[in-house]
Design a protein around this motif. Structure first.
Motif, short mmCIF file in Angstrom:
data_model
loop_
_atom_site.label_atom_id
_atom_site.label_comp_id
_atom_site.label_asym_id
_atom_site.label_seq_id
_atom_site.Cartn_x
_atom_site.Cartn_y
_atom_site.Cartn_z
N SER A 31 0.84 -1.21 0.00
CA SER A 31 0.00 0.00 0.00
C SER A 31 0.87 1.25 0.00
CB SER A 31 -0.92 0.01 1.23
OG SER A 31 -1.82 -1.08 1.18
N ILE A 32 0.34 2.34 -0.53
CA ILE A 32 1.07 3.61 -0.56
C ILE A 32 0.23 4.69 0.11
CG2 ILE A 32 2.23 2.94 -2.69
CD1 ILE A 32 0.48 4.94 -4.17
N GLU A 33 0.88 5.75 0.54
CA GLU A 33 0.16 6.86 1.17
C GLU A 33 -0.72 7.56 0.15
OE1 GLU A 33 2.38 9.67 3.36
OE2 GLU A 33 3.38 8.19 4.65
N LYS A 34 -1.88 8.00 0.61
CA LYS A 34 -2.77 8.75 -0.26
C LYS A 34 -2.18 10.12 -0.55
CE LYS A 34 -6.96 6.36 1.23
NZ LYS A 34 -8.30 6.45 1.85
N ASP A 35 -2.41 10.60 -1.77
CA ASP A 35 -1.86 11.91 -2.14
C ASP A 35 -2.79 13.03 -1.69
OD1 ASP A 35 -3.92 12.16 -4.08
OD2 ASP A 35 -2.71 11.13 -5.56
N GLU A 36 -2.33 14.25 -1.85
CA GLU A 36 -3.07 15.42 -1.36
C GLU A 36 -4.43 15.58 -2.03
OE1 GLU A 36 -0.62 18.83 -1.78
OE2 GLU A 36 0.88 18.17 -0.32
N VAL A 37 -4.51 15.24 -3.32
CA VAL A 37 -5.79 15.35 -4.03
C VAL A 37 -6.80 14.39 -3.43
CG1 VAL A 37 -6.95 15.06 -6.25
CG2 VAL A 37 -4.68 16.13 -6.15
N GLN A 38 -6.38 13.14 -3.22
CA GLN A 38 -7.27 12.15 -2.62
C GLN A 38 -7.72 12.57 -1.22
OE1 GLN A 38 -5.07 8.36 -3.10
NE2 GLN A 38 -7.07 7.55 -3.66
N ILE A 39 -6.75 13.07 -0.45
CA ILE A 39 -7.07 13.48 0.92
C ILE A 39 -8.09 14.61 0.93
CG2 ILE A 39 -6.10 14.62 2.96
CD1 ILE A 39 -3.57 12.92 2.51
N ALA A 40 -7.91 15.57 0.03
CA ALA A 40 -8.86 16.69 -0.03
C ALA A 40 -10.26 16.22 -0.41
CB ALA A 40 -8.36 17.73 -1.04
N GLY A 91 -6.80 17.56 15.23
CA GLY A 91 -6.03 16.38 14.84
C GLY A 91 -5.73 16.30 13.36
N GLY A 92 -6.26 17.25 12.58
CA GLY A 92 -6.02 17.25 11.14
C GLY A 92 -7.27 16.91 10.36
N ARG A 93 -7.09 16.66 9.07
CA ARG A 93 -8.21 16.33 8.21
C ARG A 93 -8.72 14.93 8.53
NH1 ARG A 93 -8.87 20.07 4.10
NH2 ARG A 93 -10.39 18.67 3.13
N PHE A 94 -10.06 14.75 8.50
CA PHE A 94 -10.62 13.44 8.79
C PHE A 94 -11.93 13.24 8.04
CE2 PHE A 94 -12.70 16.19 11.88
CZ PHE A 94 -13.99 15.69 11.97
N ARG A 95 -12.37 11.99 8.03
CA ARG A 95 -13.67 11.64 7.49
C ARG A 95 -14.40 10.80 8.53
NH1 ARG A 95 -12.00 7.12 2.88
NH2 ARG A 95 -10.79 5.77 4.28
N LEU A 96 -15.71 10.67 8.37
CA LEU A 96 -16.49 9.85 9.29
C LEU A 96 -16.82 8.51 8.65
CD1 LEU A 96 -19.01 12.44 10.80
CD2 LEU A 96 -16.85 11.62 11.76
N LEU A 97 -16.52 7.43 9.38
CA LEU A 97 -16.85 6.08 8.94
C LEU A 97 -17.83 5.48 9.92
CD1 LEU A 97 -13.30 4.73 7.96
CD2 LEU A 97 -15.02 5.75 6.46
N GLU A 98 -18.86 4.82 9.43
CA GLU A 98 -19.87 4.25 10.30
C GLU A 98 -19.24 3.21 11.23
OE1 GLU A 98 -24.29 2.16 10.05
OE2 GLU A 98 -23.30 2.88 8.22
N LEU A 99 -19.55 3.31 12.51
CA LEU A 99 -19.00 2.35 13.49
C LEU A 99 -19.68 1.00 13.37
CD1 LEU A 99 -16.92 2.11 15.81
CD2 LEU A 99 -18.81 2.57 17.38
N ARG A 100 -20.93 0.99 12.97
CA ARG A 100 -21.62 -0.28 12.79
C ARG A 100 -21.03 -1.03 11.59
NH1 ARG A 100 -27.79 -0.07 11.04
NH2 ARG A 100 -26.75 0.53 9.10
N ASN A 101 -20.84 -2.33 11.75
CA ASN A 101 -20.36 -3.15 10.64
C ASN A 101 -21.43 -3.17 9.56
OD1 ASN A 101 -19.44 -5.28 8.93
ND2 ASN A 101 -18.25 -6.07 10.65
N THR A 102 -21.05 -2.76 8.36
CA THR A 102 -22.03 -2.63 7.28
C THR A 102 -22.27 -3.93 6.53
OG1 THR A 102 -20.28 -1.88 5.79
CG2 THR A 102 -21.52 -0.18 6.97
N HIS A 103 -21.62 -5.00 6.95
CA HIS A 103 -21.81 -6.30 6.31
C HIS A 103 -22.72 -7.17 7.20
CE1 HIS A 103 -18.74 -5.48 3.28
NE2 HIS A 103 -18.01 -4.96 4.26
N TYR A 149 -8.65 9.70 10.43
CA TYR A 149 -7.78 10.83 10.06
C TYR A 149 -6.94 10.50 8.83
CZ TYR A 149 -9.04 13.31 14.31
OH TYR A 149 -9.73 13.98 15.27
N ALA A 150 -6.60 11.53 8.10
CA ALA A 150 -5.84 11.37 6.86
C ALA A 150 -4.37 11.07 7.11
CB ALA A 150 -5.96 12.63 6.01
#
Length: 648
Positions: free
Chosen positions: A262-271, A280-292, A370-371
């Motif tokens: 795996s490689i680090e995500k680039d700035e475009v992807q992070i944005a 703590g920096g840039r972040f996204r929200l991921l559902e805590l409930r298992n979606t499967h 976090y990114a």
């Protein structure tokens, strides 16, 4: 040196490499006559460890396979000639990067003596055998028909066919496989335990390459067969479909851990993917409930527990408090799901949990992702514009300031940079033994500039002539390797201009692999070490620095090794690690005494191998005195056993 290699090659068989491994690790299964006890080995080693030998199987066989194994086992009979003018330039003096001009089969054999198990990443772009890429089998063929029959155990007809395609040149599948097999076999020995090899190829030999790599690296070490969109417009001259892709075959030395590439995500992807930001920096929200829904309370009871939401501010807690809403990982239809975190982790990292209302007004619980350090896997279809061959051509032409295609179809530096990102750390050694225009070296230096890495490269390119009248020839380039070296210099210059503060290694040492001329071989053949007559002309034919460089690599110190000149009375020896090299004639008894004094009085001076260039040391009295004095060191304060190695 060369004479020793020639003598060893006379006894080499196709399975010499495999037998050497067995003798090293399983010496007890060899009989007195040198034969291997297969039955006892099968019973005591294979079956005892659950690996039962099978009479069934599927494998790759081709005319030339045993010959390919034979030439992989032969010692190289080339010497390493340093480019002293280039290597002494300020930008190259301390460089650890290496460029080798010569046949890559010989180069790999030299490299194995110093870099075995050390290369983290290999990338190669070998001939595709398209019928228009000028590939014909042209490895040196040095055996008679009788020798081939005896060494390979084949009949006269098979020997005749083999000699036909090796002596006259052939572009058949068998010829291509015979060309590639020994190179991949040797390359495998250079890979580190977690090393990876990338091989570019197209439809002409992709099926054969897959089987060949399964044979060399093991089917279990197949990583991926990547499809590269190299020419989005397609080739209009094709017969049925306009081909616009090629492949990159990926194998590892051993099975890798999940996510190892795996490689680090680039700035475009992070944005794009991490739209929120806090302390703590840039972040996204991921559902805590298992979606499967294959996971839920029914099979993950430890992941089914309540969380409590403060409806005023959306904060989440594990412990119930007044006024909080109780939330379980249940689905709208009543299915009892589960969280992705255990309760203990939720307690420990509760500050990363938040609750927000969904479209139906119900609270859902999310975790902050976090990114920083976020990674992604490369896809098995690489179709980004920056990977296209035309981008590689444009980057090359801009670097050379030319509109004409001095080198056709160079790979995109961005493609190589991403491959290096996924397969290397900042400190890795990278090899390309079909280096062509030098894209791999260019990409590596750019990547080092980006992440302050200290990756080192070894490039190998045969000095194939540029076609007369071609743009390359018109631009003054005689051979492909000249273009490759010039590309590295220009890429380094561009990096210096764009980033003057970058202090990384932007130089390289250059070496040429040369066969020994026939007249020198004739002198080696008739030289009699028992005649006690030195032959200085043999050293003149090689050159002192060539002998020294060849020995340094042979003894494991690698190219660009740090060597210290040791001044004796009137003689200069060369010291590196455990070896002291005496190359030139003129070594006297006074030099012997001074050398012994060095051992006796200088604590750090303790090489335990003294290597003599035999053609310069025919004087028996000097060699005897050297042996007598050095033998005394074993009884001295250092208790040092010094071995004397005379090489021819």
């Amino acid at each position: 040196m060369i004479k020793d290699a020639m003598a060893e090659n006379a006894e080499t068989t196709p399975n010499s490499r495999e037998l050497a491994v067995l003798k090293e690790h399983f010496p007890g299964y060899f009989r007195k006559d040198g034969s291997f006890d297969v039955a006892r080995f099968s019973d005591e080693v294979l079956r005892a460890n659950g690996a039962s030998p099978s009479q069934e199987g599927f494998g790759l066989d081709f005319l030339g396979k045993n010959y390919a194994k034979l030439i992989a086992s032969l010692e190289t009979e080339t010497v390493i000639v340093p480019d002293e003018a280039h290597n002494s330039l300020p930008e190259n003096q301390t460089s650890r990067n290496v460029y080798i001009t010569g046949d890559n089969l010989d180069a790999l054999k030299h490299l194995l003596k110093s870099y075995s198990g050390q290369v983290k990443c290999i990338y190669i772009d070998p001939p595709y055998n398209t019928g228009s890429d000028d590939f014909v089998y042209n490895d040196t063929f040095k055996f008679s028909a009788d020798e081939i029959e005896r060494k390979l155990g084949i009949d006269e007809e098979q020997a005749r066919k083999l000699m036909s395609f090796t002596s006259k040149g052939s572009s058949s599948h068998s010829a291509w496989l015979t060309f590639m097999y020994p190179r991949l076999q040797l390359a495998k020995g250079l890979l580190s335990n977690d090393g990876v090899i990338f091989i570019s190829i197209d439809d002409n030999e992709v099926a054969q390459l897959r089987m060949l790599c399964d044979s060399v690296f093991g089917e279990e070490n197949f990583v991926a067969q990547i499809v590269l969109l190299s020419n989005p417009k397609g080739r209009s001259q094709d017969k049925y479909f306009a081909t616009n892709h090629e492949y990159i075959m990926v194998y590892s030395r051993n099975e890798l851990d999940k996510g190892a590439l795996s490689i680090e995500k680039d700035e475009v992807q992070i944005a794009e993917e991490y739209p929120r930001e806090d302390d703590g920096g840039r972040f996204r929200l991921l559902e805590l409930r298992n979606t499967h829904r294959e996971f839920g309370k029914f099979n993950r009871k430890n992941l089914y527990y309540p969380l409590y939401v403060n409806t005023e501010n959306g904060s989440v807690s594990v412990e119930k408090s007044d006024g909080c809403l109780t939330v379980y990982p249940d689905w709208d239809d009543g299915f009892e799901g589960c969280w992705t975190w255990q309760k203990s982790k939720a307690e420990e990292d509760v500050e990363f949990l938040v609750a927000e209302k969904n479209g139906s007004g119900k609270f859902k619980i999310y975790r902050k992702s976090y990114a920083s350090g976020a990674e992604r896997m490369l896809k098995t279809i690489l179709n980004a514009n920056r990977y296209h061959t035309e981008k590689g051509q444009k980057a090359f032409n801009e670097l050379f300031g030319e509109k004409e295609k001095i080198f056709q179809f160079p790979k995109s530096p961005e493609l190589l940079k991403d491959l290096l990102k996924c397969a290397t750390s900042k400190y890795s050694l990278v090899l390309d033994f079909f280096s062509g225009s030098g894209t791999t070296a260019d990409a590596l230096m750019r990547l080092n500039e980006e992440d302050s890495g200290t990756r080192q490269f070894i490039m190998v390119q045969i000095p194939k002539g540029c076609r007369e009248g071609s743009p390359a020839a018109k631009a003054g380039y005689k051979t492909i390797d000249e273009i490759g070296r010039e590309r590295i210099k220009r890429a380094a210059k561009k990096i210096r201009e764009e980033n003057p503060l970058f202090a990384g290694d932007l130089g390289f040492k250059h070496y040429t692999l040369k066969p020994v001329p026939q007249d020198t071989l004739d002198k080696l053949e008739v030289f009699d070490p028992d005649a006690l007559v030195e032959d200085a002309s043999i050293l003149d034919a090689f050159g002192k620095n060539t002998v020294l460089e060849t020995w340094l690599v042979k003894d494991g110190y690698g190219f660009a090794a740090d060597v210290q000149a040791v001044k004796l009375k009137g003689y200069t020896a060369y010291w590196c690690g455990r070896h002291l090299y005496l190359i030139e004639p003129g070594f006297t008894q006074d030099d012997v005494a001074e050398l012994f004094k060095r051992y006796d009085t200088e604590g750090a001076f303790s090489p335990d191998h003294v290597v003599l260039f035999g053609y310069s040391f025919a004087a028996w009295s000097v060699r005897e005195m050297l042996e007598i004095n050095l033998r005394q060191l074993k009884d001295g304060a250092k208790n040092l056993q010094v071995n004397i190695d005379t090489r021819y």
